[in-house]
Design a protein around this motif. Structure first.
Motif, short mmCIF file in Angstrom:
data_model
loop_
_atom_site.label_atom_id
_atom_site.label_comp_id
_atom_site.label_asym_id
_atom_site.label_seq_id
_atom_site.Cartn_x
_atom_site.Cartn_y
_atom_site.Cartn_z
N ASN A 105 -1.01 -2.89 7.15
CA ASN A 105 0.16 -2.01 7.18
C ASN A 105 1.18 -2.33 6.09
OD1 ASN A 105 1.29 0.30 8.45
ND2 ASN A 105 2.84 -0.99 9.40
N LYS A 106 0.71 -2.88 4.99
CA LYS A 106 1.64 -3.25 3.92
C LYS A 106 1.47 -2.40 2.65
CE LYS A 106 2.43 -7.87 5.63
NZ LYS A 106 1.63 -7.82 6.81
N LEU A 107 0.36 -1.73 2.49
CA LEU A 107 0.13 -0.96 1.27
C LEU A 107 0.81 0.41 1.36
CD1 LEU A 107 -3.63 -1.79 0.63
CD2 LEU A 107 -1.60 -2.92 -0.29
N GLN A 108 1.12 0.94 0.20
CA GLN A 108 1.78 2.24 0.09
C GLN A 108 0.78 3.29 -0.40
OE1 GLN A 108 5.00 2.43 1.10
NE2 GLN A 108 4.90 0.22 1.48
N THR A 109 1.18 4.54 -0.37
CA THR A 109 0.34 5.63 -0.89
C THR A 109 -0.01 5.36 -2.35
OG1 THR A 109 1.40 7.18 0.62
CG2 THR A 109 0.20 8.13 -1.23
N SER A 110 0.90 4.79 -3.10
CA SER A 110 0.64 4.49 -4.52
C SER A 110 -0.43 3.43 -4.72
CB SER A 110 1.95 4.04 -5.20
OG SER A 110 2.44 2.86 -4.59
N ASP A 111 -0.81 2.71 -3.66
CA ASP A 111 -1.86 1.70 -3.75
C ASP A 111 -3.27 2.28 -3.55
OD1 ASP A 111 -0.21 -0.60 -4.19
OD2 ASP A 111 0.41 -0.45 -2.09
N MET A 112 -3.36 3.55 -3.16
CA MET A 112 -4.67 4.17 -2.97
C MET A 112 -5.42 4.17 -4.29
SD MET A 112 -4.19 7.31 -0.36
CE MET A 112 -3.43 7.09 1.22
N GLY A 113 -6.68 3.87 -4.23
CA GLY A 113 -7.51 3.83 -5.42
C GLY A 113 -7.52 2.48 -6.11
N LYS A 114 -6.69 1.54 -5.66
CA LYS A 114 -6.66 0.20 -6.24
C LYS A 114 -7.58 -0.72 -5.44
CE LYS A 114 -1.85 0.44 -7.73
NZ LYS A 114 -0.49 -0.10 -7.50
N LEU A 115 -8.38 -1.49 -6.16
CA LEU A 115 -9.19 -2.50 -5.50
C LEU A 115 -8.28 -3.69 -5.16
CD1 LEU A 115 -12.40 -2.42 -7.66
CD2 LEU A 115 -12.26 -1.93 -5.22
N ILE A 116 -8.28 -4.09 -3.89
CA ILE A 116 -7.44 -5.19 -3.42
C ILE A 116 -8.37 -6.36 -3.07
CG2 ILE A 116 -5.75 -5.95 -1.71
CD1 ILE A 116 -4.69 -3.60 -3.36
N PHE A 117 -8.18 -7.49 -3.75
CA PHE A 117 -8.99 -8.68 -3.51
C PHE A 117 -8.46 -9.42 -2.28
CE2 PHE A 117 -9.67 -13.28 -4.30
CZ PHE A 117 -11.06 -13.28 -4.25
N HIS A 118 -9.39 -9.77 -1.37
CA HIS A 118 -9.01 -10.48 -0.14
C HIS A 118 -9.49 -11.93 -0.12
CE1 HIS A 118 -7.33 -7.15 2.31
NE2 HIS A 118 -7.99 -6.45 1.42
N GLY A 119 -10.55 -12.24 -0.85
CA GLY A 119 -11.03 -13.62 -0.85
C GLY A 119 -12.52 -13.70 -1.11
N ILE A 120 -13.01 -14.92 -1.04
CA ILE A 120 -14.44 -15.22 -1.24
C ILE A 120 -15.02 -15.63 0.10
CG2 ILE A 120 -16.08 -16.72 -2.46
CD1 ILE A 120 -14.55 -14.95 -4.39
N ASP A 121 -16.16 -15.03 0.47
CA ASP A 121 -16.76 -15.35 1.77
C ASP A 121 -17.55 -16.65 1.72
OD1 ASP A 121 -19.34 -14.78 0.77
OD2 ASP A 121 -19.51 -12.86 1.84
N GLU A 122 -18.12 -17.01 2.85
CA GLU A 122 -18.83 -18.29 2.99
C GLU A 122 -20.07 -18.40 2.09
OE1 GLU A 122 -20.70 -15.61 6.17
OE2 GLU A 122 -18.71 -15.90 5.32
N ASP A 123 -20.56 -17.26 1.59
CA ASP A 123 -21.71 -17.26 0.69
C ASP A 123 -21.30 -17.15 -0.78
OD1 ASP A 123 -23.62 -17.42 2.80
OD2 ASP A 123 -23.36 -15.27 3.17
#
Length: 169
Positions: free
Chosen positions: A43-61
């Protein structure tokens, strides 16, 4: 392998999916209000963030996890898929990409919560609805993430697009 979870706004079910994927949330019970509200980008992104790739992290693999909001576009994911194919072919990139649609997990409470909170800026109505919707959807979102990871490991395709219609609420 690159994972990209996508839905309309990219800030609710996608954020929860990324958090589940990265094992930042408990897998054995429903989420608490505090856990939901503390998820990165929830619930933090805005309409202007649509279409942007948002990095969340690296998984266990060792695989990166991203999210993206599509808005009402029906062509964003096919367009990104085609661009990815072009880059893979032209530059011999061997990275597999998994697009996983979280939209089917969105309950009506989350739809209205997002409308009130993100579009109308009325958090006093929107946030409680979002939390209620997230609590309703968390089991489906976790199942979708597990399905996404399983399919990604078993598929040999360079680019996989999962619509995930079987998770429809």
């Amino acid at each position: 392998m690159i994972y990209i979870y996508n839905d309309f706004g990219g800030t609710h079910t996608t954020a929860l999916a990324a958090a589940y994927h990265l094992k930042q949330l408990p897998l054995d019970r429903k989420l608490t209000t505090e856990e939901i509200l503390n998820v990165n980008y929830f619930n933090k992104l805005q309409t202007s963030d649509m279409g942007k790739l948002i990095f969340h992290g690296i998984d266990e693999d060792g695989h990166p996890v991203y999210t993206i909001g599509r808005g009402s576009s029906k062509v964003l994911i096919p367009g990104v898929k085609n661009l990815s194919m072009l880059l893979q072919e032209k530059y011999n990139i061997d990275e597999r990409i998994i697009f996983s649609n979280t939209s089917p997990t969105v309950p009506i409470a989350m739809t209205f919560g997002g409308l009130f909170s993100r579009r109308l800026k009325i958090d006093s109505i929107g946030v409680p609805l979002l939390v209620k919707g997230a609590k309703q959807a968390c089991g489906n979102i976790l199942e979708l993430v597990q399905h996404t990871k399983k399919l990604a490991k078993s598929s040999q395709e360079k680019i996989v697009v999962l619509e995930n219609t079987r998770f429809k609420v």
